[in-house]
Design a protein around this motif. Sequence first.
Motif, PDB file in Angstrom:
ATOM      1  N   LEU A  21      84.272  39.643  56.169  1.00 60.96           N
ATOM      2  CA  LEU A  21      83.606  39.301  57.424  1.00 60.96           C
ATOM      3  C   LEU A  21      82.565  40.344  57.805  1.00 60.96           C
ATOM      4  CD1 LEU A  21      83.465  37.515  60.026  1.00 60.96           C
ATOM      5  CD2 LEU A  21      85.166  39.063  60.989  1.00 60.96           C
ATOM      6  N   VAL A  22      82.945  41.616  57.803  1.00 66.10           N
ATOM      7  CA  VAL A  22      81.993  42.630  58.275  1.00 66.10           C
ATOM      8  C   VAL A  22      80.914  42.954  57.244  1.00 66.10           C
ATOM      9  CG1 VAL A  22      83.587  43.653  59.931  1.00 66.10           C
ATOM     10  CG2 VAL A  22      83.429  44.615  57.658  1.00 66.10           C
ATOM     11  N   VAL A  23      81.265  42.949  55.965  1.00 62.01           N
ATOM     12  CA  VAL A  23      80.274  43.305  54.941  1.00 62.01           C
ATOM     13  C   VAL A  23      79.303  42.157  54.687  1.00 62.01           C
ATOM     14  CG1 VAL A  23      79.945  43.925  52.505  1.00 62.01           C
ATOM     15  CG2 VAL A  23      81.747  45.032  53.835  1.00 62.01           C
ATOM     16  N   HIS A  24      79.831  40.936  54.558  1.00 68.01           N
ATOM     17  CA  HIS A  24      78.983  39.810  54.159  1.00 68.01           C
ATOM     18  C   HIS A  24      78.526  38.925  55.321  1.00 68.01           C
ATOM     19  CE1 HIS A  24      79.616  40.794  49.975  1.00 68.01           C
ATOM     20  NE2 HIS A  24      80.909  40.902  50.224  1.00 68.01           N
ATOM     21  N   GLU A  35      78.187  47.987  67.702  1.00 70.64           N
ATOM     22  CA  GLU A  35      79.041  48.433  68.795  1.00 70.64           C
ATOM     23  C   GLU A  35      79.880  47.255  69.260  1.00 70.64           C
ATOM     24  OE1 GLU A  35      76.572  50.218  71.771  1.00 70.64           O
ATOM     25  OE2 GLU A  35      76.337  52.058  70.598  1.00 70.64           O
ATOM     26  N   VAL A  36      81.185  47.408  69.175  1.00 72.35           N
ATOM     27  CA  VAL A  36      82.105  46.339  69.557  1.00 72.35           C
ATOM     28  C   VAL A  36      82.620  46.580  70.971  1.00 72.35           C
ATOM     29  CG1 VAL A  36      84.229  45.104  68.950  1.00 72.35           C
ATOM     30  CG2 VAL A  36      82.746  45.996  67.138  1.00 72.35           C
ATOM     31  N   LEU A  37      83.319  47.677  71.187  1.00 70.88           N
ATOM     32  CA  LEU A  37      83.796  48.108  72.506  1.00 70.88           C
ATOM     33  C   LEU A  37      83.527  49.610  72.625  1.00 70.88           C
ATOM     34  CD1 LEU A  37      87.288  46.334  72.598  1.00 70.88           C
ATOM     35  CD2 LEU A  37      85.290  45.714  73.952  1.00 70.88           C
ATOM     36  N   PRO A  38      82.241  49.975  72.749  1.00 68.74           N
ATOM     37  CA  PRO A  38      81.904  51.398  72.719  1.00 68.74           C
ATOM     38  C   PRO A  38      82.535  52.156  73.878  1.00 68.74           C
ATOM     39  CG  PRO A  38      79.978  50.070  73.290  1.00 68.74           C
ATOM     40  CD  PRO A  38      81.101  49.120  72.984  1.00 68.74           C
ATOM     41  N   PRO A  39      82.958  53.376  73.675  1.00 70.37           N
ATOM     42  CA  PRO A  39      83.033  54.115  72.418  1.00 70.37           C
ATOM     43  C   PRO A  39      84.352  53.902  71.692  1.00 70.37           C
ATOM     44  CG  PRO A  39      83.670  55.582  74.173  1.00 70.37           C
ATOM     45  CD  PRO A  39      83.354  54.238  74.808  1.00 70.37           C
ATOM     46  N   SER A  44      81.208  50.685  61.752  1.00 71.92           N
ATOM     47  CA  SER A  44      80.265  51.623  61.171  1.00 71.92           C
ATOM     48  C   SER A  44      80.488  51.643  59.665  1.00 71.92           C
ATOM     49  CB  SER A  44      80.494  53.017  61.777  1.00 71.92           C
ATOM     50  OG  SER A  44      79.561  53.926  61.265  1.00 71.92           O
ATOM     51  N   MET A  45      79.533  51.122  58.906  1.00 71.37           N
ATOM     52  CA  MET A  45      79.701  50.970  57.461  1.00 71.37           C
ATOM     53  C   MET A  45      79.741  52.316  56.765  1.00 71.37           C
ATOM     54  SD  MET A  45      80.007  48.326  55.467  1.00 71.37           S
ATOM     55  CE  MET A  45      81.196  48.979  54.320  1.00 71.37           C
ATOM     56  N   ALA A  46      80.774  52.503  55.962  1.00 71.93           N
ATOM     57  CA  ALA A  46      80.911  53.712  55.151  1.00 71.93           C
ATOM     58  C   ALA A  46      81.521  53.314  53.813  1.00 71.93           C
ATOM     59  CB  ALA A  46      81.795  54.730  55.859  1.00 71.93           C
ATOM     60  N   ASP A 117      84.866  50.984  54.225  1.00 74.15           N
ATOM     61  CA  ASP A 117      85.422  51.435  55.495  1.00 74.15           C
ATOM     62  C   ASP A 117      84.451  51.033  56.602  1.00 74.15           C
ATOM     63  OD1 ASP A 117      87.665  52.611  54.355  1.00 74.15           O
ATOM     64  OD2 ASP A 117      86.728  54.571  54.176  1.00 74.15           O
ATOM     65  N   PHE A 118      84.988  50.556  57.725  1.00 67.15           N
ATOM     66  CA  PHE A 118      84.084  50.096  58.779  1.00 67.15           C
ATOM     67  C   PHE A 118      84.599  50.306  60.194  1.00 67.15           C
ATOM     68  CE2 PHE A 118      86.809  46.615  57.616  1.00 67.15           C
ATOM     69  CZ  PHE A 118      87.182  46.057  58.821  1.00 67.15           C
ATOM     70  N   LEU A 119      85.873  50.578  60.375  1.00 70.76           N
ATOM     71  CA  LEU A 119      86.410  50.773  61.717  1.00 70.76           C
ATOM     72  C   LEU A 119      86.189  52.215  62.156  1.00 70.76           C
ATOM     73  CD1 LEU A 119      89.792  48.894  61.260  1.00 70.76           C
ATOM     74  CD2 LEU A 119      87.845  48.119  62.614  1.00 70.76           C
ATOM     75  N   ASN A 120      85.614  52.387  63.322  1.00 68.88           N
ATOM     76  CA  ASN A 120      85.387  53.717  63.861  1.00 68.88           C
ATOM     77  C   ASN A 120      85.839  53.708  65.306  1.00 68.88           C
ATOM     78  OD1 ASN A 120      83.300  55.518  65.572  1.00 68.88           O
ATOM     79  ND2 ASN A 120      83.816  56.509  63.635  1.00 68.88           N
ATOM     80  N   MET A 121      86.731  54.634  65.647  1.00 69.20           N
ATOM     81  CA  MET A 121      87.278  54.689  66.997  1.00 69.20           C
ATOM     82  C   MET A 121      87.098  56.087  67.570  1.00 69.20           C
ATOM     83  SD  MET A 121      90.718  52.475  66.338  1.00 69.20           S
ATOM     84  CE  MET A 121      90.967  51.961  68.022  1.00 69.20           C
ATOM     85  N   SER A 122      86.586  56.138  68.788  1.00 72.80           N
ATOM     86  CA  SER A 122      86.413  57.399  69.507  1.00 72.80           C
ATOM     87  C   SER A 122      86.942  57.206  70.922  1.00 72.80           C
ATOM     88  CB  SER A 122      84.942  57.800  69.548  1.00 72.80           C
ATOM     89  OG  SER A 122      84.453  58.033  68.243  1.00 72.80           O
ATOM     90  N   CYS A 123      87.273  58.325  71.549  1.00 73.00           N
ATOM     91  CA  CYS A 123      87.809  58.218  72.908  1.00 73.00           C
ATOM     92  C   CYS A 123      87.737  59.561  73.621  1.00 73.00           C
ATOM     93  CB  CYS A 123      89.267  57.754  72.872  1.00 73.00           C
ATOM     94  SG  CYS A 123      90.030  57.624  74.503  1.00 73.00           S
TER      95      CYS A 123
END
Length: 162
Positions: A21-24, A35-39, A44-46, A117-123
Amino acid sequence: MKLVFWAGFWAFLVDQASKYLVVHVLNLREIGQIEVLPPLLNFSMAWNRGINFGLLADSSTLAKWLLIAVALIISGFVYYWVSKDRPGKIGLVAAGLLIGGALGNVVDRLLYGAVADFLNMSCCGFTNPYAFNVADIAIFAGAIGLAIWGGEQKADVTSDEG
């Protein structure tokens, strides 16, 4: 051992579906970030050619095949371990999560040459520079689950529940 299979199957399927889903579909490989629910949550593609946090990120073909072999050996060992020393139901699910997640990352290495890798979470003022995926969550949860429930409660070995 049915629980190991089904937990692994669903972990693998959700991981691969989310990556597709996220790559293609969302084309994150070209866009780079959504940005989905920033931050709290961003895509974030890695491309991780190594292991966690980019360790051993040598882009050589040998490193890729070595990491695939290690993942398959660990998956085989975990399956063998829980089949010989059967834990309770939670331990069997944990084993399945670990195996399904590991196989999800193996498929990435075969398809893309790296783990997507694509999930990035900050808080809370902390910016996390790392990305991960559903397989990483399954591997982590499975490893913790096996450490806690990996042999304390024995399943009925005559039963076909697990």
